[in-house]
Design a protein around this motif. Structure first.
Motif, PDB file in Angstrom:
ATOM      1  N   THR A 133       0.658  -0.979  -0.101  1.00  0.00           N
ATOM      2  CA  THR A 133      -0.130  -0.020   0.248  1.00  0.00           C
ATOM      3  C   THR A 133       0.567   0.969  -0.204  1.00  0.00           C
ATOM      4  O   THR A 133       0.763   2.163  -1.041  1.00  0.00           O
ATOM      5  CB  THR A 133      -0.739  -0.088   0.874  1.00  0.00           C
ATOM      6  OG1 THR A 133      -1.886  -0.984   1.431  1.00  0.00           O
ATOM      7  CG2 THR A 133      -2.167   1.173   1.127  1.00  0.00           C
ATOM      8  N   LEU A 134       1.945   1.491   0.967  1.00  0.00           N
ATOM      9  CA  LEU A 134       2.718   2.476   1.144  1.00  0.00           C
ATOM     10  C   LEU A 134       3.808   2.504  -0.275  1.00  0.00           C
ATOM     11  O   LEU A 134       3.593   3.921  -0.600  1.00  0.00           O
ATOM     12  CB  LEU A 134       3.900   2.341   2.182  1.00  0.00           C
ATOM     13  CG  LEU A 134       4.753   3.410   2.582  1.00  0.00           C
ATOM     14  CD1 LEU A 134       4.087   4.995   2.430  1.00  0.00           C
ATOM     15  CD2 LEU A 134       5.588   2.926   3.279  1.00  0.00           C
ATOM     16  N   GLY A 135       3.471   0.906  -0.511  1.00  0.00           N
ATOM     17  CA  GLY A 135       4.574   1.396  -2.441  1.00  0.00           C
ATOM     18  C   GLY A 135       3.075   2.184  -3.669  1.00  0.00           C
ATOM     19  O   GLY A 135       3.766   2.671  -4.040  1.00  0.00           O
ATOM     20  N   LEU A 136       2.275   1.834  -3.380  1.00  0.00           N
ATOM     21  CA  LEU A 136       1.278   2.395  -4.668  1.00  0.00           C
ATOM     22  C   LEU A 136       1.037   3.669  -4.047  1.00  0.00           C
ATOM     23  O   LEU A 136       1.195   4.983  -4.890  1.00  0.00           O
ATOM     24  CB  LEU A 136       0.013   1.892  -4.136  1.00  0.00           C
ATOM     25  CG  LEU A 136       0.499   0.023  -4.959  1.00  0.00           C
ATOM     26  CD1 LEU A 136      -1.377   0.152  -4.150  1.00  0.00           C
ATOM     27  CD2 LEU A 136       0.208   0.567  -6.790  1.00  0.00           C
ATOM     28  N   VAL A 137       0.836   4.341  -2.906  1.00  0.00           N
ATOM     29  CA  VAL A 137       0.962   5.436  -2.544  1.00  0.00           C
ATOM     30  C   VAL A 137       2.419   6.618  -2.906  1.00  0.00           C
ATOM     31  O   VAL A 137       2.302   7.515  -3.669  1.00  0.00           O
ATOM     32  CB  VAL A 137       1.443   6.219  -0.857  1.00  0.00           C
ATOM     33  CG1 VAL A 137       1.182   7.103  -0.596  1.00  0.00           C
ATOM     34  CG2 VAL A 137      -0.155   5.328  -0.524  1.00  0.00           C
ATOM     35  N   LEU A 138       3.794   6.113  -2.737  1.00  0.00           N
ATOM     36  CA  LEU A 138       4.937   6.880  -3.279  1.00  0.00           C
ATOM     37  C   LEU A 138       5.148   6.502  -4.615  1.00  0.00           C
ATOM     38  O   LEU A 138       5.620   7.473  -5.261  1.00  0.00           O
ATOM     39  CB  LEU A 138       5.640   6.018  -2.298  1.00  0.00           C
ATOM     40  CG  LEU A 138       5.843   6.176  -0.859  1.00  0.00           C
ATOM     41  CD1 LEU A 138       7.213   4.918  -0.451  1.00  0.00           C
ATOM     42  CD2 LEU A 138       6.373   7.318  -0.893  1.00  0.00           C
ATOM     43  N   LEU A 139       4.431   5.545  -5.423  1.00  0.00           N
ATOM     44  CA  LEU A 139       4.610   5.145  -6.958  1.00  0.00           C
ATOM     45  C   LEU A 139       3.323   6.757  -6.881  1.00  0.00           C
ATOM     46  O   LEU A 139       3.641   7.002  -8.593  1.00  0.00           O
ATOM     47  CB  LEU A 139       4.126   4.451  -7.317  1.00  0.00           C
ATOM     48  CG  LEU A 139       3.972   3.643  -8.876  1.00  0.00           C
ATOM     49  CD1 LEU A 139       4.598   4.314  -9.277  1.00  0.00           C
ATOM     50  CD2 LEU A 139       3.048   2.428  -8.999  1.00  0.00           C
ATOM     51  N   ILE A 140       2.433   6.938  -7.313  1.00  0.00           N
ATOM     52  CA  ILE A 140       1.811   7.939  -7.461  1.00  0.00           C
ATOM     53  C   ILE A 140       2.344   9.212  -6.976  1.00  0.00           C
ATOM     54  O   ILE A 140       1.719  10.075  -7.536  1.00  0.00           O
ATOM     55  CB  ILE A 140       0.538   8.200  -6.534  1.00  0.00           C
ATOM     56  CG1 ILE A 140      -0.274   6.476  -6.815  1.00  0.00           C
ATOM     57  CG2 ILE A 140      -0.748   8.885  -7.420  1.00  0.00           C
ATOM     58  CD1 ILE A 140      -0.820   6.624  -8.727  1.00  0.00           C
ATOM     59  N   GLY A 141       2.707   9.415  -5.587  1.00  0.00           N
ATOM     60  CA  GLY A 141       2.835  10.861  -5.224  1.00  0.00           C
ATOM     61  C   GLY A 141       4.830  11.472  -6.273  1.00  0.00           C
ATOM     62  O   GLY A 141       4.340  12.456  -5.573  1.00  0.00           O
ATOM     63  N   ARG A 142       5.221  10.138  -6.209  1.00  0.00           N
ATOM     64  CA  ARG A 142       6.752  10.201  -6.035  1.00  0.00           C
ATOM     65  C   ARG A 142       7.459  10.149  -7.328  1.00  0.00           C
ATOM     66  O   ARG A 142       8.166  10.018  -7.479  1.00  0.00           O
ATOM     67  CB  ARG A 142       8.047  10.324  -4.783  1.00  0.00           C
ATOM     68  CG  ARG A 142       7.268  10.947  -3.655  1.00  0.00           C
ATOM     69  CD  ARG A 142       8.355  10.353  -2.869  1.00  0.00           C
ATOM     70  NE  ARG A 142       8.203  11.290  -1.425  1.00  0.00           N
ATOM     71  CZ  ARG A 142       8.506  10.775  -0.192  1.00  0.00           C
ATOM     72  NH1 ARG A 142       9.613  10.619  -0.147  1.00  0.00           N
ATOM     73  NH2 ARG A 142       8.036  11.620   0.839  1.00  0.00           N
ATOM     74  N   SER A 143       6.972   9.311  -8.604  1.00  0.00           N
ATOM     75  CA  SER A 143       7.355   8.733  -9.768  1.00  0.00           C
ATOM     76  C   SER A 143       6.836   9.340 -11.245  1.00  0.00           C
ATOM     77  O   SER A 143       6.251  10.327 -10.874  1.00  0.00           O
ATOM     78  CB  SER A 143       7.074   7.269  -9.750  1.00  0.00           C
ATOM     79  OG  SER A 143       5.395   7.136 -10.012  1.00  0.00           O
ATOM     80  N   ALA A 144       7.573   9.430 -12.243  1.00  0.00           N
ATOM     81  CA  ALA A 144       6.843   9.415 -13.013  1.00  0.00           C
ATOM     82  C   ALA A 144       5.337   9.385 -13.168  1.00  0.00           C
ATOM     83  O   ALA A 144       4.725   9.662 -14.341  1.00  0.00           O
ATOM     84  CB  ALA A 144       7.951   9.491 -13.991  1.00  0.00           C
ATOM     85  N   TYR A 145       5.069   8.283 -13.090  1.00  0.00           N
ATOM     86  CA  TYR A 145       4.191   7.569 -13.727  1.00  0.00           C
ATOM     87  C   TYR A 145       3.373   9.139 -13.054  1.00  0.00           C
ATOM     88  O   TYR A 145       2.155   8.739 -13.449  1.00  0.00           O
ATOM     89  CB  TYR A 145       3.977   6.111 -13.798  1.00  0.00           C
ATOM     90  CG  TYR A 145       2.169   6.368 -13.973  1.00  0.00           C
ATOM     91  CD1 TYR A 145       1.954   5.593 -14.926  1.00  0.00           C
ATOM     92  CD2 TYR A 145       1.848   5.318 -12.397  1.00  0.00           C
ATOM     93  CE1 TYR A 145       0.518   5.430 -14.669  1.00  0.00           C
ATOM     94  CE2 TYR A 145       0.602   4.584 -12.138  1.00  0.00           C
ATOM     95  CZ  TYR A 145       0.091   4.964 -13.942  1.00  0.00           C
ATOM     96  OH  TYR A 145      -1.080   4.127 -13.638  1.00  0.00           O
ATOM     97  N   GLY A 146       3.176   8.670 -12.059  1.00  0.00           N
ATOM     98  CA  GLY A 146       2.499   8.987 -10.635  1.00  0.00           C
ATOM     99  C   GLY A 146       2.440  11.114 -10.648  1.00  0.00           C
ATOM    100  O   GLY A 146       1.323  10.783 -11.032  1.00  0.00           O
ATOM    101  N   ARG A 147       3.138  11.357 -11.403  1.00  0.00           N
ATOM    102  CA  ARG A 147       2.942  12.437 -12.397  1.00  0.00           C
ATOM    103  C   ARG A 147       2.100  12.486 -12.952  1.00  0.00           C
ATOM    104  O   ARG A 147       1.083  13.711 -13.553  1.00  0.00           O
ATOM    105  CB  ARG A 147       4.307  13.297 -12.777  1.00  0.00           C
ATOM    106  CG  ARG A 147       5.128  13.907 -11.758  1.00  0.00           C
ATOM    107  CD  ARG A 147       6.575  14.582 -11.969  1.00  0.00           C
ATOM    108  NE  ARG A 147       6.782  14.090 -13.106  1.00  0.00           N
ATOM    109  CZ  ARG A 147       8.440  13.029 -12.815  1.00  0.00           C
ATOM    110  NH1 ARG A 147       8.743  12.685 -11.087  1.00  0.00           N
ATOM    111  NH2 ARG A 147       9.164  13.108 -13.540  1.00  0.00           N
ATOM    112  N   GLN A 148       2.347  11.605 -14.044  1.00  0.00           N
ATOM    113  CA  GLN A 148       1.629  11.695 -15.178  1.00  0.00           C
ATOM    114  C   GLN A 148      -0.444  11.287 -14.643  1.00  0.00           C
ATOM    115  O   GLN A 148      -0.876  11.629 -15.777  1.00  0.00           O
ATOM    116  CB  GLN A 148       1.891  10.053 -15.859  1.00  0.00           C
ATOM    117  CG  GLN A 148       3.040  10.563 -16.707  1.00  0.00           C
ATOM    118  CD  GLN A 148       3.315   9.268 -17.735  1.00  0.00           C
ATOM    119  OE1 GLN A 148       2.774   8.360 -17.946  1.00  0.00           O
ATOM    120  NE2 GLN A 148       4.308   9.724 -17.976  1.00  0.00           N
TER     121      GLN A 148
END
Length: 459
Positions: A317-332
């Motif tokens: 769950t934390l990985g999904l939250v960080l993926l949306i908050g701090r990755s390039a895909y999250g910015r998209q």
């Protein structure tokens, strides 16, 4: 669901169902290295005090397999250490065939080689072993004196909190799945609970196949179950996006909601045809209680399996939250969530972003199904609906437009359930959860951690 997908589901179910009994038989044979699990051994030990005079000290000497299959024999000493001691035996007969709900259930007892009558065994099981108000004492569990002493209220609360950790991880994962899709399209996908049930079935099959082709430890088998369940759920999620959601991308009204509800029913029927109506159970592993604290004679315990799968669920769950908050895909993802047309002008492909979000959401749902199977033993083909509905309530409470808020809402639902179960009638718990949803929708439709109202975010 398209006309071409229905024959594919029926064909896959017909091809998969004959293989399941063989796979589950392999799983049962692979688990024979530990013929009696810790729950069976503890249940047999708990029956010993009822066969002796009240207050008789019991010391377990050894345990092993009896003279018949599925018979656990325990040799114990009955009597004070300074007085006359009798060496006695107890034979516990378990229903060890198959993978159904009654697999491993206690069906008979013999004391010192003399079988107990059916009436006596029924009374022992019904009014002693199954007494919820005053559970029987385990003579094999010594009272650890080195544990930290807590007040009774604190110890009880700590035990409830530890027990609800796997449930909280399940709700958080499923709530994140809902938020990943709703944040992009404003649509609710009602089939994530069924994807959890699909992951539960895939976990049983994956663990069976892994232990059949390689010598493995319980941890390795559990890891294989996670991998297989996540891959199977992600693959089915990709198929859902391609054949169900993509043709309805420009549909208005409740077309997507109705289509995914139909898909949920189709997945439930698909699992029923594949595994049958009976539940499929994994043998319990790593479930020996670890004492953590005490309050008098009450011991706060936790199992390595429960703590491990809960940690894995929270990490995902934390990985999904960080993926949306701090990755390039999250910015998209955030750009498409704010305004898909503007994001497309800057080179972001909204369809690709949505497809990846759907695969991630279905993989998270499949992982939630593995946690259900690992902790509770199994999950039926129709068990995903209630699970998905409660996770959806958690996502709405937290703020269904953001994965972080939805995950916190899932944790709130788990906390609310454990508090209600500890203080109020258990049979009214689900009614209270649904009533909580109604109150939140009236007072704050956007959830506790989301926007104040269910409206698109301003750009």
């Amino acid at each position: 669901m398209t006309n071409g997908a229905r024959p594919l589901l029926r064909y896959a179910a017909r091809r998969m169902r004959p293989l399941l009994p063989t796979i589950l038989l392999v799983l049962a044979l692979a688990s024979c290295s530990e013929r009696f699990d810790t729950d069976q051994q503890r249940l047999c030990r708990q029956a010993i005090p009822a066969l002796n005079a009240p207050g008789t000290p019991i010391t377990i000497e050894r345990s092993g397999t009896g003279s018949r299959p599925h018979v656990l024999r325990m040799i114990y000493l009955a009597g004070p250490a300074a007085g006359p001691v009798r060496r006695r035996s107890i034979d516990c007969l378990f229903a060890g065939e198959g993978q159904g709900l009654r697999r491993g259930g206690l069906i008979g007892i013999a004391s010192d080689g003399q079988p107990m009558t059916d009436a006596s065994f029924y009374l022992l099981r019904r009014f002693y072993l199954e007494d919820r108000a005053e559970p029987p004492v385990d003579p094999g569990a010594a009272l650890p004196l080195w544990l930290p002493e807590l007040p009774h209220a604190a110890a009880y609360g700590l035990q409830q909190g530890l027990s609800t950790l796997p449930t909280a991880a399940i709700y958080a994962l499923l709530a994140c799945a809902y938020a990943l899709i709703y944040g992009l399209s404003g649509r609710i996908i009602l089939s994530f609970g069924e994807f959890a049930a699909l992951g539960a079935t895939a976990a049983v099959v994956g663990a069976a196949l892994f232990v059949s082709v390689a010598a493995s430890t319980p941890v390795a088998g559990l890891m294989a179950a996670f991998v297989v369940a996540i891959l199977v759920a992600a693959l089915h999620g990709f198929a859902m996006g391609r054949f169900v959601l993509r043709p309805l991308a420009r549909a208005r009204g409740q077309a997507v909601l109705i289509a995914t509800l139909g898909l949920a029913l189709a997945l439930s029927e698909y699992l029923r045809l594949a595994q049958g109506t009976g539940l499929r159970w994994l043998p319990p592993v790593l479930n020996e209680p670890m004492p953590l604290a005490r309050a008098g004679s009450f011991i706060v315990t936790a199992t390595p399996l429960g703590l491990g799968v809960a940690a894995a669920g929270f990490a995902a769950t934390l990985g999904l939250v960080l993926l949306i908050g701090r990755s390039a895909y999250g910015r998209q993802w955030r750009a498409v969530a704010d305004d898909s047309r503007t994001a497309a002008l800057f080179g972001v492909d909204p369809r690709a972003v949505h497809d990846r979000a759907l695969i991630l959401a279905c993989a998270a749902s499949g992982m939630a199904g593995v946690i259900v199977t690992a902790v509770y033993g199994g999950m039926g083909f129709a068990g995903g609906f209630t699970l998905g509905l409660k996770a959806l309530i958690g996502a709405i409470l937290g703020g269904i437009g953001t994965p972080a808020g939805a995950a916190l809402g899932g944790l709130c639902i788990a906390l609310f359930e454990v508090l209600w179960s500890a203080t109020m009638p258990l049979e009214q718990r689900d009614i209270a959860v649904y009533a909580l949803l109604a109150v939140v929708l009236i007072l704050r439709p956007g959830g506790f951690f989301g926007d104040g109202a269910l409206t698109p975010r301003p750009v």
